[in-house]
Design a protein around this motif. Structure first.
Motif, mmCIF file in Angstrom:
data_model
loop_
_atom_site.group_PDB
_atom_site.id
_atom_site.type_symbol
_atom_site.label_atom_id
_atom_site.label_comp_id
_atom_site.label_asym_id
_atom_site.label_seq_id
_atom_site.Cartn_x
_atom_site.Cartn_y
_atom_site.Cartn_z
ATOM 1 N N PRO A 129 8.763 11.454 5.118
ATOM 2 C CA PRO A 129 10.002 10.860 4.610
ATOM 3 C C PRO A 129 9.799 10.259 3.222
ATOM 4 O O PRO A 129 8.673 10.099 2.756
ATOM 5 C CB PRO A 129 10.324 9.776 5.634
ATOM 6 N N SER A 130 10.883 9.932 2.582
ATOM 7 C CA SER A 130 10.850 9.338 1.246
ATOM 8 C C SER A 130 10.047 8.042 1.270
ATOM 9 O O SER A 130 10.195 7.237 2.172
ATOM 10 C CB SER A 130 12.285 9.064 0.803
ATOM 11 N N GLY A 131 9.192 7.896 0.277
ATOM 12 C CA GLY A 131 8.411 6.668 0.172
ATOM 13 C C GLY A 131 7.163 6.632 1.022
ATOM 14 O O GLY A 131 6.511 5.606 1.143
ATOM 15 N N SER A 132 6.778 7.778 1.614
ATOM 16 C CA SER A 132 5.615 7.768 2.500
ATOM 17 C C SER A 132 4.298 7.968 1.745
ATOM 18 O O SER A 132 3.240 7.990 2.357
ATOM 19 C CB SER A 132 5.781 8.835 3.582
ATOM 20 N N GLY A 133 4.372 8.152 0.436
ATOM 21 C CA GLY A 133 3.129 8.198 -0.343
ATOM 22 C C GLY A 133 2.674 9.580 -0.774
ATOM 23 O O GLY A 133 1.561 9.744 -1.262
ATOM 24 N N LYS A 134 3.517 10.585 -0.631
ATOM 25 C CA LYS A 134 3.131 11.955 -0.984
ATOM 26 C C LYS A 134 2.887 12.108 -2.480
ATOM 27 O O LYS A 134 1.836 12.597 -2.906
ATOM 28 C CB LYS A 134 4.224 12.943 -0.540
ATOM 29 N N THR A 135 3.860 11.684 -3.261
ATOM 30 C CA THR A 135 3.733 11.816 -4.710
ATOM 31 C C THR A 135 2.546 11.003 -5.230
ATOM 32 O O THR A 135 1.778 11.471 -6.063
ATOM 33 C CB THR A 135 5.031 11.344 -5.405
ATOM 34 N N THR A 136 2.408 9.796 -4.716
ATOM 35 C CA THR A 136 1.305 8.947 -5.161
ATOM 36 C C THR A 136 -0.033 9.622 -4.878
ATOM 37 O O THR A 136 -0.939 9.610 -5.718
ATOM 38 C CB THR A 136 1.392 7.576 -4.467
ATOM 39 N N THR A 137 -0.172 10.237 -3.708
ATOM 40 C CA THR A 137 -1.396 10.948 -3.375
ATOM 41 C C THR A 137 -1.654 12.082 -4.371
ATOM 42 O O THR A 137 -2.759 12.237 -4.903
ATOM 43 C CB THR A 137 -1.300 11.529 -1.935
ATOM 44 N N THR A 143 6.720 18.353 -0.117
ATOM 45 C CA THR A 143 8.142 18.614 0.096
ATOM 46 C C THR A 143 8.648 17.621 1.123
ATOM 47 O O THR A 143 7.871 17.000 1.832
ATOM 48 C CB THR A 143 8.387 20.049 0.590
ATOM 49 N N HIS A 144 9.973 17.402 1.187
ATOM 50 C CA HIS A 144 10.440 16.771 2.407
ATOM 51 C C HIS A 144 11.411 17.670 3.156
ATOM 52 O O HIS A 144 12.162 17.228 3.997
ATOM 53 C CB HIS A 144 10.910 15.325 2.258
ATOM 54 N N ASP A 145 11.311 18.953 2.847
ATOM 55 C CA ASP A 145 12.078 19.951 3.575
ATOM 56 C C ASP A 145 11.149 20.584 4.609
ATOM 57 O O ASP A 145 10.238 21.325 4.282
ATOM 58 C CB ASP A 145 12.572 20.998 2.569
ATOM 59 N N ALA A 158 0.850 -1.184 0.000
ATOM 60 C CA ALA A 158 0.000 0.000 0.000
ATOM 61 C C ALA A 158 0.889 1.238 0.000
ATOM 62 O O ALA A 158 1.520 1.561 0.992
ATOM 63 C CB ALA A 158 -0.908 -0.005 1.227
ATOM 64 N N ALA A 159 0.967 1.909 -1.145
ATOM 65 C CA ALA A 159 1.743 3.145 -1.228
ATOM 66 C C ALA A 159 0.990 4.253 -0.492
ATOM 67 O O ALA A 159 1.586 5.106 0.156
ATOM 68 C CB ALA A 159 1.982 3.540 -2.675
ATOM 69 N N VAL A 160 -0.324 4.244 -0.601
ATOM 70 C CA VAL A 160 -1.183 5.150 0.153
ATOM 71 C C VAL A 160 -2.208 4.267 0.843
ATOM 72 O O VAL A 160 -2.879 3.471 0.194
ATOM 73 C CB VAL A 160 -1.855 6.183 -0.772
HETATM 74 N N1 LIG Z 1 4.612 2.748 -10.056
HETATM 75 C C1 LIG Z 1 4.927 2.179 -8.879
HETATM 76 N N2 LIG Z 1 5.027 0.848 -8.761
HETATM 77 C C2 LIG Z 1 5.317 0.262 -7.591
HETATM 78 N N3 LIG Z 1 5.529 0.921 -6.439
HETATM 79 C C3 LIG Z 1 5.455 2.258 -6.470
HETATM 80 C C4 LIG Z 1 5.144 2.966 -7.685
HETATM 81 N N4 LIG Z 1 5.127 4.294 -7.405
HETATM 82 C C5 LIG Z 1 5.417 4.401 -6.097
HETATM 83 N N5 LIG Z 1 5.608 3.196 -5.530
HETATM 84 C C6 LIG Z 1 5.907 2.926 -4.118
HETATM 85 O O1 LIG Z 1 4.951 3.600 -3.342
HETATM 86 C C7 LIG Z 1 5.543 4.158 -2.180
HETATM 87 C C8 LIG Z 1 5.217 5.640 -2.097
HETATM 88 O O2 LIG Z 1 5.870 6.303 -3.142
HETATM 89 P P1 LIG Z 1 5.769 7.863 -3.360
HETATM 90 O O3 LIG Z 1 6.475 8.171 -4.626
HETATM 91 O O4 LIG Z 1 4.357 8.278 -3.248
HETATM 92 O O5 LIG Z 1 6.590 8.419 -2.133
HETATM 93 P P2 LIG Z 1 6.961 9.923 -1.767
HETATM 94 O O6 LIG Z 1 6.374 10.173 -0.440
HETATM 95 O O7 LIG Z 1 6.605 10.833 -2.876
HETATM 96 O O8 LIG Z 1 8.531 9.828 -1.635
HETATM 97 P P3 LIG Z 1 9.667 10.893 -2.031
HETATM 98 O O9 LIG Z 1 9.754 11.859 -0.914
HETATM 99 O O10 LIG Z 1 10.899 10.042 -2.128
HETATM 100 O O11 LIG Z 1 9.286 11.511 -3.340
HETATM 101 C C9 LIG Z 1 7.009 3.852 -2.256
HETATM 102 O O12 LIG Z 1 7.284 2.758 -1.429
HETATM 103 C C10 LIG Z 1 7.235 3.509 -3.702
HETATM 104 O O13 LIG Z 1 8.269 2.572 -3.833
#
Ligand SMILES: Nc1ncnc2c1ncn2[C@@H]1O[C@H](COP(=O)(O)OP(=O)(O)OP(=O)(O)O)[C@@H](O)[C@H]1O
Ligand SMILES: [Mg+2]
Lengths: 375, 265
Positions: free
Chosen positions: A51-59, A205-207, A31-33
């Motif tokens: 932090p990196s990978g917490s799902g911000k971009t996906t959201t 952001t992560h700043d 679950a990315a989000v």
């Molecule tokens: N297309 C994809 N396929 C598989 N996993 C994905 C995909 N996109 C994102 N993820 C996973 O979903 C999780 C959340 O990713 P996301 O890019 O939303 O993080 P983030 O908070 O934006 O991180 P960052 O600060 O590094 O940009 C991560 O564990 C990532 O590996």
């Protein structure tokens, strides 16, 4: 109606511009989000921080429609847009790598969304000129992206994202590729512009400093969920979990057990303020952590009386750093844990030296109680 | 690496270079002066200098119609192959469908299947549709052979293009078709153009399949050459070969220049 947000921007209505309900995104089993709920008011500046990978971009990508959610709903201006394709969502986006069209000039880039909306030529020209002026690049219309610096490209990207007055403005680490000085200048510029336009902004952001400076409210992301949502002050002064306390700002964390209104540990027993205890509402004997910010700690001699309403713990000074307006002390507790103290200069404080044996003191109300590890 | 090893390496490189020049490039270069000979036979070195054989080439309808046919086929092939190849490359790069890997392999197969096999296959197939010996038939055959070049060229352009640009376009209100027209296509255009030129070349000097596909009515230049060489070997062939070579070199240079500019960033 004119309520005011913490940033001082006036909210024209209390309409909800964006509502996320139980939003989820699965990538395979991961679950990315993992269930995000969020209400954003019109004209509000919300930052997703984590932090990196917490799902911000996906959201953000789900809001823009680039990624389909696995569950939950997204409402923009009260309408569920889950099935609306990205080009009909009317949401502006600024990308970290600018994503300007390399084969078009700045002016053509900015005009693109207007052309897509069939805005009459003359009106479009005027809007492009206004947008260029807004980002203070009036004379850069005929330039191609490759002829501009990173900061200039990002300003053009911002102009392109706002020129069609989208209902929402999304930004994914727009300043991530820029150096610190430029970043700070652009932070202010983005704030001013979005305020001037009354835009509703979701900013990633992560700043954390950037988040604190710019936002009305900050959503702390952790493992695909919003761990805490609130103003910068809320998050800094009243973190609701060990994660938030650790993530936002510098903090000293004393671990122990919660018992009888105090945190009990080998190093001592520390009173917890009533308000803090009520917020944490921990059960008796459950693992607890007391969070004290570096500027809330004072150094006092080991000998002498401890005033009422103050907690203390013994420590040894290891380092003293002079930082201009403040002095930073690094200390070590008897159990080897490091502690940082920030002392405002110009006061009557005494100066300590490395190896001095001291006592750390803080007001009972300055400590924040959160559930400890393993709770 | 030791010094002696490096010396060895260098001598090997020189030997290899000489080999390439003598046996690969040499024969094609040698043919050029042979077309300007004042003598009567195809020989090296040429005797004297004359444009006789070029004159003969231009006055012989077998050669001139061969030129025209070849040019028509090559241009049509370039157009059709670049359209089909671009669509294919897009489908492979952006689409999500079952059997994508297999589809990709099949499309690229003309690059590895022996041409003679393709030639025989096409012959028996096209005869059935009464397409052998026609412009249309030849264009179809050459298109099948040259689509892979376009696919490879366009795929390379697509891979080096920033996907965010397409997302940005959608975000700004462009539907998929307009995103393609205004953003994707202009950015992959150098790849498409280079692919079209490669397709032109593939058709322009293709012999094997063409031999199977020709009738007396419709012959391409390389086929005419092939037949002439088997009957009389006079220096006209050298003149024709020089023209063929010049066209190829020009187009290839153009293709390389275009490829260089991919993509604008
Ligand atoms: N297309 C994809 N396929 C598989 N996993 C994905 C995909 N996109 C994102 N993820 C996973 O979903 C999780 C959340 O990713 P996301 O890019 O939303 O993080 P983030 O908070 O934006 O991180 P960052 O600060 O590094 O940009 C991560 O564990 C990532 O590996
Ligand atoms: Mg991200």
């Amino acid at each position: 109606m004119s309520a005011h947000l913490p940033s001082g921007r006036a909210v024209r209505t209390d309409r909800t511009a964006l509502a996320l309900r139980g939003l989820r995104k699965m990538f395979g089993d991961v679950a990315a989000v993992a269930g995000v709920d969020l209400d954003v008011q019109e004209g509000e500046f919300i930052t997703l921080l984590g932090p990196s990978g917490s799902g911000k971009t996906t959201t953000l990508r789900m809001i823009a429609g680039f990624t389909e959610q696995s569950a939950g709903s997204i409402e923009i201006d009260g309408v569920d847009v889950s099935t609306v394709p990205p080009h009909k969502r009317d949401v502006g986006m600024v990308f970290q790598n600018y994503a300007l069209f390399p084969h078009m000039t700045s002016a053509e880039n900015i005009e693109f969304p207007l052309q897509m909306r069939k805005v009459p030529k003359a009106e479009a020209k005027q809007k492009v000129a206004d947008a260029l002026k807004l980002v203070k690049l009036d004379s850069y219309g005929p330039r191609y992206p490759r002829q501009m610096s990173g900061g200039q490209q990002q300003r053009i990207a911002l102009a392109r994202a706002v020129v069609f007055q989208p209902r929402l403005l999304l930004m994914d680490e727009p300043l991530g590729a820029l150096d610190k000085k430029l970043r700070e200048a652009l932070q202010l510029e983005i704030m001013h512009i979005s305020r001037q336009l009354g835009a509703t902004v979701i900013y990633v952001t992560h700043d954390q400093e950037e988040a604190l400076v710019m936002s009305d409210r900050i959503a702390i992301f952790h493992d695909g969920k919003i761990e805490q949502l609130g103003s910068g002050e809320d998050l800094y002064e009243r973190p609701i979990s060990l994660f938030v306390a650790d993530f936002i700002g510098e903090s000293n964390i004393l671990h122990g057990k919660f018992a009888g209104g105090s945190v009990v540990a080998e190093l001592g027993t520390w009173r917890v303020g009533d308000a803090a205890a009520a917020r944490a509402s921990l059960g008796a004997d459950s693992p607890a952590a007391l969070v004290v910010r570096p500027e809330r700690l004072r150094l006092i001699p080991r000998t002498g009386d401890v005033p009422a309403g103050v907690n203390t713990v013994d420590a040894t000074v290891t380092d003293v750093l002079y930082l201009g307006s403040t002095r930073k002390y690094e200390l070590r507790l008897a159990n080897g844990q490091g502690v940082g103290v920030r002392q405002q200069l110009g006061g009557p404080e005494t100066t300590w030296n490395p190896a001095d044996e001291v006592r750390l003191a803080w007001d009972v109300d300055a400590g924040v109680l959160v559930a400890g590890r393993g709770a | 690496m030791t010094d002696s090893f490096r010396r060895w390496n260098r001598s090997l490189l020189v030997v290899f270079g000489v080999f390439v020049i003598v046996f690969l490039i040499g024969p094609s270069i040698v043919i050029v002066p042979m077309g300007f000979t004042a003598g009567q036979s195809l020989s090296f070195p040429p005797v004297g200098f004359s444009l006789n054989w070029y004159g003969k080439m231009l006055s012989d309808p077998a050669w001139t119609s061969g030129f025209i046919n070849s040019f028509q086929v090559a241009v049509c092939t370039a157009v059709v192959a670049s359209v089909l190849g671009t669509m294919t490359a897009l489908g492979i790069a952006r689409g999500r469908f079952p059997g994508k890997t297999i589809a990709n392999a099949l499309i690229l197969s003309p690059l590895v299947v022996p041409v003679i096999v393709i030639g025989i296959g096409m012959f028996s197939f096209f005869v059935r549709f009464k397409l052998s010996g026609t412009l249309v038939g030849m264009v179809i055959a050459h298109t099948a052979l040259s689509v892979p070049y376009v696919v490879v060229s366009v795929s390379t352009s697509l891979r080096s293009m920033d996907r965010n640009l397409e997302m940005a376009a959608a975000n700004l209100g462009a539907n998929p078709w307009r995103t393609f027209r205004r953003i994707t296509l202009p950015l992959i255009m150098p790849g498409v153009f280079a692919g079209a030129l490669f397709a032109f070349l593939e058709s322009w000097d293709e012999v094997v399949v063409s031999i199977f596909m020709t009738t007396t009515k419709f012959r391409t230049l390389p086929v005419v050459m092939w037949e002439q060489v088997r009957q009389v070997v006079d220096p006209t062939v050298a003149a024709v070969a020089t023209v063929l070579l010049a066209t190829t070199t020009t187009v290839l240079t153009l293709a390389l220049v275009v490829r260089r500019q991919t993509p604008v960033r």
